[in-house]
Design a protein around this motif. Structure first.
Motif, PDB file in Angstrom:
ATOM      1  N   ASN A 184       0.744  -1.138   0.034  1.00  0.00           N
ATOM      2  CA  ASN A 184       0.110   0.055  -0.023  1.00  0.00           C
ATOM      3  C   ASN A 184       0.903   1.384   0.185  1.00  0.00           C
ATOM      4  OD1 ASN A 184      -2.543   1.188   0.197  1.00  0.00           O
ATOM      5  ND2 ASN A 184      -1.966   1.858   2.231  1.00  0.00           N
ATOM      6  N   ARG A 185       1.882   1.109   0.783  1.00  0.00           N
ATOM      7  CA  ARG A 185       2.905   2.461   0.851  1.00  0.00           C
ATOM      8  C   ARG A 185       3.552   2.734  -0.519  1.00  0.00           C
ATOM      9  NH1 ARG A 185       8.072   3.763   1.279  1.00  0.00           N
ATOM     10  NH2 ARG A 185       8.815   1.565   1.287  1.00  0.00           N
ATOM     11  N   MET A 186       3.993   1.523  -1.233  1.00  0.00           N
ATOM     12  CA  MET A 186       4.535   1.718  -2.583  1.00  0.00           C
ATOM     13  C   MET A 186       3.540   2.070  -3.443  1.00  0.00           C
ATOM     14  SD  MET A 186       7.569   1.249  -2.146  1.00  0.00           S
ATOM     15  CE  MET A 186       7.965   1.369  -3.895  1.00  0.00           C
ATOM     16  N   SER A 187       2.385   1.853  -3.201  1.00  0.00           N
ATOM     17  CA  SER A 187       1.241   2.050  -4.165  1.00  0.00           C
ATOM     18  C   SER A 187       0.897   3.557  -4.212  1.00  0.00           C
ATOM     19  CB  SER A 187      -0.163   1.535  -3.875  1.00  0.00           C
ATOM     20  OG  SER A 187      -1.211   1.827  -4.766  1.00  0.00           O
ATOM     21  N   GLU A 188       0.999   4.091  -2.970  1.00  0.00           N
ATOM     22  CA  GLU A 188       0.776   5.639  -2.669  1.00  0.00           C
ATOM     23  C   GLU A 188       2.191   6.443  -3.053  1.00  0.00           C
ATOM     24  OE1 GLU A 188      -1.702   7.358  -1.255  1.00  0.00           O
ATOM     25  OE2 GLU A 188      -2.685   5.381  -1.712  1.00  0.00           O
ATOM     26  N   MET A 189       3.251   5.846  -3.088  1.00  0.00           N
ATOM     27  CA  MET A 189       4.306   6.714  -3.623  1.00  0.00           C
ATOM     28  C   MET A 189       4.441   6.526  -5.085  1.00  0.00           C
ATOM     29  SD  MET A 189       6.493   7.371  -1.199  1.00  0.00           S
ATOM     30  CE  MET A 189       4.884   8.276  -0.343  1.00  0.00           C
ATOM     31  N   ILE A 190       4.034   5.583  -5.611  1.00  0.00           N
ATOM     32  CA  ILE A 190       3.759   5.633  -7.115  1.00  0.00           C
ATOM     33  C   ILE A 190       2.662   6.624  -7.786  1.00  0.00           C
ATOM     34  CG2 ILE A 190       3.135   4.106  -9.160  1.00  0.00           C
ATOM     35  CD1 ILE A 190       4.381   1.569  -7.546  1.00  0.00           C
ATOM     36  N   LYS A 191       1.804   6.770  -7.042  1.00  0.00           N
ATOM     37  CA  LYS A 191       0.624   7.556  -7.386  1.00  0.00           C
ATOM     38  C   LYS A 191       1.066   9.057  -7.177  1.00  0.00           C
ATOM     39  CE  LYS A 191      -2.651   8.846  -4.519  1.00  0.00           C
ATOM     40  NZ  LYS A 191      -3.960   8.783  -3.763  1.00  0.00           N
ATOM     41  N   HIS A 192       1.798   9.444  -6.232  1.00  0.00           N
ATOM     42  CA  HIS A 192       2.287  10.766  -6.018  1.00  0.00           C
ATOM     43  C   HIS A 192       3.478  11.146  -7.156  1.00  0.00           C
ATOM     44  CE1 HIS A 192       0.009  10.849  -2.488  1.00  0.00           C
ATOM     45  NE2 HIS A 192       1.015  10.463  -1.635  1.00  0.00           N
ATOM     46  N   GLU A 193       4.285  10.006  -7.254  1.00  0.00           N
ATOM     47  CA  GLU A 193       5.112  10.125  -8.449  1.00  0.00           C
ATOM     48  C   GLU A 193       4.756  10.507  -9.581  1.00  0.00           C
ATOM     49  OE1 GLU A 193       9.745   8.682  -9.413  1.00  0.00           O
ATOM     50  OE2 GLU A 193       8.424   7.607  -8.051  1.00  0.00           O
ATOM     51  N   LEU A 194       3.748   9.716 -10.204  1.00  0.00           N
ATOM     52  CA  LEU A 194       3.090   9.832 -11.420  1.00  0.00           C
ATOM     53  C   LEU A 194       2.309  11.107 -11.560  1.00  0.00           C
ATOM     54  CD1 LEU A 194       1.855   6.071 -12.077  1.00  0.00           C
ATOM     55  CD2 LEU A 194       4.040   7.382 -13.167  1.00  0.00           C
ATOM     56  N   ILE A 195       1.884  11.686 -10.434  1.00  0.00           N
ATOM     57  CA  ILE A 195       0.885  12.735 -10.447  1.00  0.00           C
ATOM     58  C   ILE A 195       2.003  13.916 -10.679  1.00  0.00           C
ATOM     59  CG2 ILE A 195      -0.207  14.308  -9.081  1.00  0.00           C
ATOM     60  CD1 ILE A 195      -1.684  11.789  -7.835  1.00  0.00           C
ATOM     61  N   ASN A 196       3.181  13.686 -10.127  1.00  0.00           N
ATOM     62  CA  ASN A 196       4.227  14.929 -10.412  1.00  0.00           C
ATOM     63  C   ASN A 196       4.634  15.023 -11.903  1.00  0.00           C
ATOM     64  OD1 ASN A 196       4.103  16.213  -7.605  1.00  0.00           O
ATOM     65  ND2 ASN A 196       5.815  15.022  -6.876  1.00  0.00           N
ATOM     66  N   LYS A 197       4.908  13.775 -12.223  1.00  0.00           N
ATOM     67  CA  LYS A 197       5.456  13.620 -13.624  1.00  0.00           C
ATOM     68  C   LYS A 197       4.509  14.313 -14.692  1.00  0.00           C
ATOM     69  CE  LYS A 197       9.096  10.693 -13.491  1.00  0.00           C
ATOM     70  NZ  LYS A 197      10.504  11.289 -14.126  1.00  0.00           N
ATOM     71  N   SER A 198       3.246  14.532 -14.389  1.00  0.00           N
ATOM     72  CA  SER A 198       2.301  14.980 -15.246  1.00  0.00           C
ATOM     73  C   SER A 198       1.818  16.391 -14.947  1.00  0.00           C
ATOM     74  CB  SER A 198       1.244  14.105 -15.333  1.00  0.00           C
ATOM     75  OG  SER A 198       0.492  13.893 -14.428  1.00  0.00           O
ATOM     76  N   SER A 199       2.439  16.971 -13.918  1.00  0.00           N
ATOM     77  CA  SER A 199       2.121  18.083 -13.250  1.00  0.00           C
ATOM     78  C   SER A 199       3.111  19.402 -13.496  1.00  0.00           C
ATOM     79  CB  SER A 199       1.685  18.277 -11.900  1.00  0.00           C
ATOM     80  OG  SER A 199       0.669  17.154 -11.723  1.00  0.00           O
ATOM     81  N   ILE A 200       2.580  20.505 -13.609  1.00  0.00           N
ATOM     82  CA  ILE A 200       3.527  21.722 -13.627  1.00  0.00           C
ATOM     83  C   ILE A 200       3.951  22.062 -12.209  1.00  0.00           C
ATOM     84  CG2 ILE A 200       3.573  24.285 -14.131  1.00  0.00           C
ATOM     85  CD1 ILE A 200       1.482  24.035 -16.013  1.00  0.00           C
ATOM     86  N   ILE A 201       3.308  21.960 -11.191  1.00  0.00           N
ATOM     87  CA  ILE A 201       3.724  22.117  -9.864  1.00  0.00           C
ATOM     88  C   ILE A 201       3.695  20.740  -9.064  1.00  0.00           C
ATOM     89  CG2 ILE A 201       3.162  23.051  -7.502  1.00  0.00           C
ATOM     90  CD1 ILE A 201       3.510  25.157  -9.543  1.00  0.00           C
ATOM     91  N   ASN A 202       5.000  20.492  -8.774  1.00  0.00           N
ATOM     92  CA  ASN A 202       5.349  19.148  -7.971  1.00  0.00           C
ATOM     93  C   ASN A 202       4.857  19.209  -6.448  1.00  0.00           C
ATOM     94  OD1 ASN A 202       6.455  17.860 -10.325  1.00  0.00           O
ATOM     95  ND2 ASN A 202       8.478  18.706  -9.972  1.00  0.00           N
ATOM     96  N   LYS A 203       4.144  18.180  -6.099  1.00  0.00           N
ATOM     97  CA  LYS A 203       3.943  18.308  -4.621  1.00  0.00           C
ATOM     98  C   LYS A 203       4.727  17.358  -3.928  1.00  0.00           C
ATOM     99  CE  LYS A 203      -0.870  20.099  -5.000  1.00  0.00           C
ATOM    100  NZ  LYS A 203      -2.372  19.913  -4.646  1.00  0.00           N
ATOM    101  N   TYR A 204       5.169  17.624  -2.912  1.00  0.00           N
ATOM    102  CA  TYR A 204       5.979  16.678  -1.939  1.00  0.00           C
ATOM    103  C   TYR A 204       5.317  16.563  -0.461  1.00  0.00           C
ATOM    104  CZ  TYR A 204       9.211  16.552  -5.743  1.00  0.00           C
ATOM    105  OH  TYR A 204       9.833  16.436  -7.050  1.00  0.00           O
ATOM    106  N   TYR A 205       5.118  15.497   0.015  1.00  0.00           N
ATOM    107  CA  TYR A 205       4.508  15.420   1.281  1.00  0.00           C
ATOM    108  C   TYR A 205       5.547  15.318   2.526  1.00  0.00           C
ATOM    109  CZ  TYR A 205       0.434  15.096  -1.709  1.00  0.00           C
ATOM    110  OH  TYR A 205      -0.619  15.467  -2.585  1.00  0.00           O
TER     111      TYR A 205
END
Length: 294
Positions: free
Chosen positions: A72-93
């Motif tokens: 589950n943790r890795m799934s969340e990390m992958i989701k965040h990373e893929l969102i950042n790849k396609s976004s102008i603004i990168n979000k880090y938690y």
């Protein structure tokens, strides 16, 4: 996104109750039962047993739970990373304990944002136990915590040293003294952070190491909010053991006074904690920036 059956299993393991798990997942209780049954049939093991009104994990269930949490943790990390790849603004938690999140990191994050205009840092501010849980669940990439933690289970790097001090109002009897004995402090009305906080744990560990019992403390109040705690001490309702960082403004405003405790210095570390390398570029850069703000 992990398999819904595995998510159901994690939720039941945490709540220990099929009905509560169903409410959280917004599915029916029979649906929860079907998911657990499907997992048990697939792995050919029993995952839960009934203990009173609660569902407890079997030894096989505990093993699956440890793997499921990591998946589950890795799934969340992958989701965040893929969102950042396609976004102008990168979000880090990032997660930080209350002292660090309230009194140390805000200014640093502001400066970091000026340097990296396309980066947003989402900050969770909770006690040490909660931040570690968020790290394990994949909610955050990086934690900045105070107090003791299991160094065998995480990667970590020291941020800076911090001192815990005795703080009292200007009207408190201690305020007229050059120093006080720890016995006097323990007998006074102590307003402390809640159990689970790094500050509380460090103070308790220091007492035990010095030969005192936790029962020796006269705990008048336990407060989870540092701002509220400081206000109570400023109102002379008791004294507190708190980070020097947290009371800088109150001391400067002449609302609080730091009183030395004879032969009883309390030092601790602020530490960065993380689990893997998936966001190591950001982690490494942010840690370096915190240590050497530019």
């Amino acid at each position: 996104m992990i398999d819904l059956k595995l998510l159901t299993f994690i939720t039941v393991a945490k709540t220990k109750n099929y009905t509560r798990a169903a409410d959280i997942l917004n599915i029916t209780q029979p649906g929860v039962s079907q998911h657990i049954k499907a997992l048990e049939d697939y792995y050919n093991v029993k995952l839960f047993y009934k203990h009173g009104k609660q569902m407890e994990l079997t030894s096989e269930g505990r093993l699956l739970f440890s793997y499921a949490i990591e998946v589950n943790r890795m799934s969340e990390m992958i989701k965040h990373e893929l969102i950042n790849k396609s976004s102008i603004i990168n979000k880090y938690y990032v997660g930080a304990t209350l002292t660090i999140g309230g009194y140390v990191l805000p200014k640093i994050i502001g400066e970091y944002r000026k340097k990296y205009e396309n980066t947003d840092i989402i900050l969770y501010v909770e006690n040490t136990e909660a931040i570690i849980k968020r790290l394990y669940s994949g909610d955050i990439y990086l934690g900045v915590i105070e107090g003791p933690f299991n160094k065998a289970k995480v990667k970590y790097e020291k941020f800076r040293d911090d001192e815990l001090v005795l703080a009292v109002s200007k009207s408190h009897p201690f305020a007229e003294k050059k120093s006080v004995a720890i016995e006097e402090v323990l007998q006074n009305k102590l307003i402390l952070r809640e159990k689970g906080s790094g500050t509380r744990k460090v103070f308790e560990n220091k007492l035990i190491a010095s030969g005192y019992r936790l029962e020796d403390m006269n705990v008048y109040m336990e407060i989870g909010n540092i701002t509220a705690l400081i206000s109570l001490v400023e109102s002379n309702l008791g004294c507190t053991i708190i980070s020097k960082e947290a009371v800088k403004a109150s001391v400067k405003a002449d609302k609080l006074k730091i009183v030395p405790i004879k032969n009883f210095n309390i030092m601790r570390e602020f530490n960065f904690v993380y689990l893997d390398q998936s966001q190591y570029g950001f982690i490494k850069d942010f840690i370096e920036f915190c240590k050497n703000p530019k």
